[in-house]
Design an enzyme around this catalytic site. Structure first.
Site, PDB file in Angstrom:
ATOM      1  N   HIS A   1      -5.989   3.865  -1.548  1.00 27.05           N
ATOM      2  CA  HIS A   1      -5.931   4.785  -2.789  1.00 27.05           C
ATOM      3  C   HIS A   1      -6.157   4.122  -4.204  1.00 27.05           C
ATOM      4  O   HIS A   1      -5.781   4.525  -5.072  1.00 27.05           O
ATOM      5  CB  HIS A   1      -4.577   5.616  -2.774  1.00 27.05           C
ATOM      6  CG  HIS A   1      -4.775   6.489  -1.522  1.00 27.05           C
ATOM      7  ND1 HIS A   1      -3.400   7.314  -1.207  1.00 27.05           N
ATOM      8  CD2 HIS A   1      -5.860   6.914  -0.668  1.00 27.05           C
ATOM      9  CE1 HIS A   1      -3.647   7.937  -0.130  1.00 27.05           C
ATOM     10  NE2 HIS A   1      -5.091   7.778   0.190  1.00 27.05           N
TER      11      HIS A   1
ATOM     12  N   ASN B   1      -0.288   2.988  -1.269  1.00 29.61           N
ATOM     13  CA  ASN B   1       0.346   2.854  -2.593  1.00 29.61           C
ATOM     14  C   ASN B   1      -0.429   1.993  -3.515  1.00 29.61           C
ATOM     15  O   ASN B   1      -1.273   1.044  -3.451  1.00 29.61           O
ATOM     16  CB  ASN B   1       1.776   1.860  -2.370  1.00 29.61           C
ATOM     17  CG  ASN B   1       2.606   2.408  -1.324  1.00 29.61           C
ATOM     18  OD1 ASN B   1       2.538   3.649  -1.280  1.00 29.61           O
ATOM     19  ND2 ASN B   1       3.611   1.661  -0.727  1.00 29.61           N
TER      20      ASN B   1
ATOM     21  N   PRO C   1       9.881   6.259  -6.978  1.00 26.56           N
ATOM     22  CA  PRO C   1       9.924   7.511  -6.325  1.00 26.56           C
ATOM     23  C   PRO C   1       8.750   7.575  -5.196  1.00 26.56           C
ATOM     24  O   PRO C   1       7.706   7.165  -5.669  1.00 26.56           O
ATOM     25  CB  PRO C   1      10.184   8.473  -7.104  1.00 26.56           C
ATOM     26  CG  PRO C   1       9.506   8.033  -8.449  1.00 26.56           C
ATOM     27  CD  PRO C   1       9.737   6.540  -8.346  1.00 26.56           C
ATOM     28  N   ASP C   2       8.958   8.101  -4.067  1.00 23.52           N
ATOM     29  CA  ASP C   2       7.960   8.628  -3.243  1.00 23.52           C
ATOM     30  C   ASP C   2       7.243   9.840  -3.798  1.00 23.52           C
ATOM     31  O   ASP C   2       7.892  10.476  -4.759  1.00 23.52           O
ATOM     32  CB  ASP C   2       8.329   8.653  -1.833  1.00 23.52           C
ATOM     33  CG  ASP C   2       9.365   9.394  -1.274  1.00 23.52           C
ATOM     34  OD1 ASP C   2       9.813   9.315  -0.503  1.00 23.52           O
ATOM     35  OD2 ASP C   2       9.508  10.542  -2.099  1.00 23.52           O
ATOM     36  N   PHE C   3       6.819  10.513  -2.964  1.00 20.54           N
ATOM     37  CA  PHE C   3       6.057  11.934  -3.523  1.00 20.54           C
ATOM     38  C   PHE C   3       6.676  13.160  -2.991  1.00 20.54           C
ATOM     39  O   PHE C   3       7.090  14.041  -3.621  1.00 20.54           O
ATOM     40  CB  PHE C   3       4.496  11.605  -2.977  1.00 20.54           C
ATOM     41  CG  PHE C   3       3.853  10.788  -3.637  1.00 20.54           C
ATOM     42  CD1 PHE C   3       3.594   9.541  -3.099  1.00 20.54           C
ATOM     43  CD2 PHE C   3       3.234  10.713  -4.865  1.00 20.54           C
ATOM     44  CE1 PHE C   3       2.817   8.627  -3.827  1.00 20.54           C
ATOM     45  CE2 PHE C   3       2.510   9.976  -5.609  1.00 20.54           C
ATOM     46  CZ  PHE C   3       2.286   8.671  -5.111  1.00 20.54           C
ATOM     47  N   ARG C   4       7.029  12.824  -1.830  1.00 20.67           N
ATOM     48  CA  ARG C   4       7.615  14.332  -0.920  1.00 20.67           C
ATOM     49  C   ARG C   4       9.010  14.526  -0.508  1.00 20.67           C
ATOM     50  O   ARG C   4       9.192  15.486   0.025  1.00 20.67           O
ATOM     51  CB  ARG C   4       6.462  14.821   0.179  1.00 20.67           C
ATOM     52  CG  ARG C   4       4.838  14.654  -0.396  1.00 20.67           C
ATOM     53  CD  ARG C   4       4.040  14.987   0.681  1.00 20.67           C
ATOM     54  NE  ARG C   4       2.642  15.166   0.181  1.00 20.67           N
ATOM     55  CZ  ARG C   4       2.137  14.177  -0.180  1.00 20.67           C
ATOM     56  NH1 ARG C   4       2.334  12.824  -0.186  1.00 20.67           N
ATOM     57  NH2 ARG C   4       0.741  14.140  -0.641  1.00 20.67           N
TER      58      ARG C   4
ATOM     59  N   ASP D   1       1.243   0.603  -6.394  1.00 23.57           N
ATOM     60  CA  ASP D   1       2.125  -0.256  -7.136  1.00 23.57           C
ATOM     61  C   ASP D   1       1.760  -1.861  -7.070  1.00 23.57           C
ATOM     62  O   ASP D   1       2.417  -2.586  -7.532  1.00 23.57           O
ATOM     63  CB  ASP D   1       3.470   0.080  -6.750  1.00 23.57           C
ATOM     64  CG  ASP D   1       3.702  -0.025  -5.250  1.00 23.57           C
ATOM     65  OD1 ASP D   1       4.641   0.721  -4.512  1.00 23.57           O
ATOM     66  OD2 ASP D   1       3.130  -0.905  -4.346  1.00 23.57           O
TER      67      ASP D   1
HETATM   68  N1  APR Z   1      12.789   3.933   4.461  1.00 25.38           N
HETATM   69  C1  APR Z   1      11.841   4.711   5.357  1.00 25.38           C
HETATM   70  N2  APR Z   1      11.270   5.833   5.043  1.00 25.38           N
HETATM   71  C2  APR Z   1      11.349   6.236   3.906  1.00 25.38           C
HETATM   72  C3  APR Z   1      12.049   5.306   2.996  1.00 25.38           C
HETATM   73  C4  APR Z   1      12.810   4.433   3.177  1.00 25.38           C
HETATM   74  N3  APR Z   1      13.580   3.783   2.326  1.00 25.38           N
HETATM   75  N4  APR Z   1      12.241   6.409   1.460  1.00 25.38           N
HETATM   76  C5  APR Z   1      11.127   7.227   1.930  1.00 25.38           C
HETATM   77  N5  APR Z   1      10.556   7.346   3.260  1.00 25.38           N
HETATM   78  C6  APR Z   1       9.864   8.379   3.949  1.00 25.38           C
HETATM   79  C7  APR Z   1       9.990   9.684   3.561  1.00 25.38           C
HETATM   80  O1  APR Z   1      10.831  10.282   4.603  1.00 25.38           O
HETATM   81  C8  APR Z   1       8.449  10.157   3.657  1.00 25.38           C
HETATM   82  O2  APR Z   1       8.400  10.744   5.122  1.00 25.38           O
HETATM   83  O3  APR Z   1       8.488   7.844   3.481  1.00 25.38           O
HETATM   84  C9  APR Z   1       7.737   8.851   3.321  1.00 25.38           C
HETATM   85  C10 APR Z   1       6.742   9.187   2.215  1.00 25.38           C
HETATM   86  O4  APR Z   1       5.961  10.017   2.107  1.00 25.38           O
HETATM   87  P1  APR Z   1       5.411  10.579   0.899  1.00 25.38           P
HETATM   88  O5  APR Z   1       6.227  10.803  -0.095  1.00 25.38           O
HETATM   89  O6  APR Z   1       4.589  11.865   1.115  1.00 25.38           O
HETATM   90  O7  APR Z   1       4.490   9.330   0.440  1.00 25.38           O
HETATM   91  P2  APR Z   1       3.042   8.956   0.985  1.00 25.38           P
HETATM   92  O8  APR Z   1       2.979   9.255   2.545  1.00 25.38           O
HETATM   93  O9  APR Z   1       2.788   7.580   0.575  1.00 25.38           O
HETATM   94  O10 APR Z   1       1.806   9.938   0.183  1.00 25.38           O
HETATM   95  C11 APR Z   1       0.670   9.585   0.531  1.00 25.38           C
HETATM   96  O11 APR Z   1       0.070  11.333  -1.296  1.00 25.38           O
HETATM   97  O12 APR Z   1      -0.193  12.019  -3.210  1.00 25.38           O
HETATM   98  C12 APR Z   1      -0.695  11.234  -2.393  1.00 25.38           C
HETATM   99  O13 APR Z   1      -2.035   9.526  -3.143  1.00 25.38           O
HETATM  100  C13 APR Z   1      -0.557   9.759  -2.901  1.00 25.38           C
HETATM  101  O14 APR Z   1      -0.765   7.847  -1.869  1.00 25.38           O
HETATM  102  C14 APR Z   1      -0.029   9.157  -1.923  1.00 25.38           C
HETATM  103  C15 APR Z   1      -0.246  10.026  -0.502  1.00 25.38           C
END
Ligand code: APR
Ligand code: ZN
Length: 278
Positions: free
Chosen positions: A138, A119, A45-48, A121
C-alpha cells in the site's frame, strides 16, 4: 510422505508445533503478510479495532465515510483530513515493535523470503528488515509526488509542510502533492503484482495483525501451496485462515506470540538484542 510428516509436526496446532516445523527440513522459504496490528503496540492505531481503530476516531474530520480519508477523489476535493491524519501518523515518531524485530530475525536466520506489508509506517525498514525483502503493497510515506503532473516532491519539504499543518502543492504546476501511499481508487505498485506469484514457493506463511479486509492484498493467502502451513497471529479470526488442514490460528497479541515462538526456537536472546538496538 512429506505431507504426512508436515501434518504430524503441526498436530499440536500451537506455537511449539510451529517451532518444530520451522526447525524441520521442510521449512526453507517463509513469507509474511502483515497489517496494522503489528504496529499498534508502537502506538499507531489500527483501522478497524472497535473504539481504538482509526476508522472510529475520525469523527472530528467530518468525513462522508471513514475510508474517504484515503480516497483519491475525496482527497482531490479536500486534502485537509488526510494531512491532519498525516500530522498525527508522521513516521519518525514511532519505534518498531518486537514483532518488527522478529521479522528482521527471520531474515538474519536466512528463512525470510518476502515480507508483504499493508502498513505505510515503514517500521519494518526502521527495524532493519532488508529493503529487498519488503513489499510495501500500500506504498509508504517514503516518497511523494504531484498527483497532476507526477513531479516528485522533496522529502524534507513535505515534512516541514506536514509539521506546519500546511498542504504541499507542486512547484511545477501547483497541483496537490500526495505521499506514495496507495489510496482507494489507485492501483497497487507493480512490485506487488510481480512478487505475488513467488508465494507458490512458500513453505510457511505468517499472517500477522491484519483483518484481511482489503483486496487484492487479502487474496495472497490463497496463493501458497496446500501443504504450506498458514499461521494467523491476530486478536481475531481473519479471512480464510482456518479453512485448510495445515492452518494454525494463534489468537494472541503478536508481540507475545513472537516472543514465545522465539523462545521455542532458542532465539529469544537474539530477538531481545535486535530489539534493544532499534
Ligand atoms: N496483536 C495481534 N493482532 C492485533 C493487535 C496486536 N497487538 N492489534 C490489533 N490486532 C488485529 C486486530 O484485531 C485486527 O484484526 O489486527 C487487525 C488489524 O486490522 P485492520 O485494522 O483492518 O488493519 P489492516 O488489516 O492492516 O487494514 C488493511 O485497510 O484502510 C486500509 O489501507 C488500509 O492497509 C490498510 C488496510
Ligand atoms: Zn505538478
Amino acid at each position: 510422505p512429506d505431507d504426512v510428516e508436515i501434518h504430524e509436526l503441526l498436530k499440536g496446532k500451537d506455537i511449539a508445533s510451529i517451532a518444530k516445523y520451522m526447525k524441520s527440513k521442510h521449512c526453507k522459504n517463509v513469507f509474511i503478510m502483515a497489517g496494522a496490528g503489528i504496529s499498534t503496540s508502537a502506538g499507531i492505531p489500527d483501522f478497524r479495532s472497535p473504539k481504538t481503530g482509526l476508522y472510529s476516531n475520525l469523527a472530528k474530520l467530518n468525513l462522508p465515510f471513514p475510508e474517504a480519508v484515503f480516497e483519491i477523489n475525496f482527497f482531490r476535493k479536500n486534502p485537509v483530513p488526510f494531512y491532519t491524519l498525516a500530522h498525527e501518523l508522521a513516521p519518525g515518531k514511532f519505534r518498531p515493535t518486537l514483532t518488527h524485530s522478529f521479522i528482521r530475525l527471520l531474515s538474519e536466520k536466512g528463512l525470510l523470503h518476502t515480507h508483504f506489508t499493508q502498513n505505510i509506517d515503514t517500521l519494518e525498514r526502521r527495524a532493519g528488515v532488508p529493503d529487498e525483502d519488503i513489499i510495501e503493497a500500500h506504498g509508504s510515506f517514503a516518497t511523494q509526488r504531484c498527483i497532476d503532473c507526477g513531479e516528485p516532491y522533496d522529502g524534507d519539504e513535505i515534512k516541514r509542510k506536514i509539521k506546519g499543518k500546511e498542504i504541499p502543492y507542486c512547484n511545477v504546476c501547483q497541483g496537490l502533492v500526495k505521499p506514495d501511499i496507495v489510496f482507494y481508487g489507485e492501483g497497487l505498485p507493480d512490485e506487488f503484482h510481480l512478487a505475488a506469484p513467488s508465494l507458490k514457493n512458500a513453505d510457511l506463511l505468517f499472517v500477522m495483525g491484519t483483518s484481511l479486509t482489503v483486496h487484492p492484498f487479502a487474496g495472497l493467502t490463497r496463493l501458497v501451496p496446500r501443504r504450506c502451513p498458514r499461521v494467523l497471529v491476530n486478536l481475531e479470526l481473519a479471512g480464510d485462515i482456518g479453512s485448510r488442514t495445515n492452518d494454525v490460528t494463534i489468537l494472541r497479541e503478536c508481540d507475545i506470540a513472537v516472543r514465545e515462538l522465539a523462545r521455542e526456537l532458542g532465539w529469544e536472546e537474539d530477538l531481545d538484542k535486535l530489539w534493544e538496538e532499534t
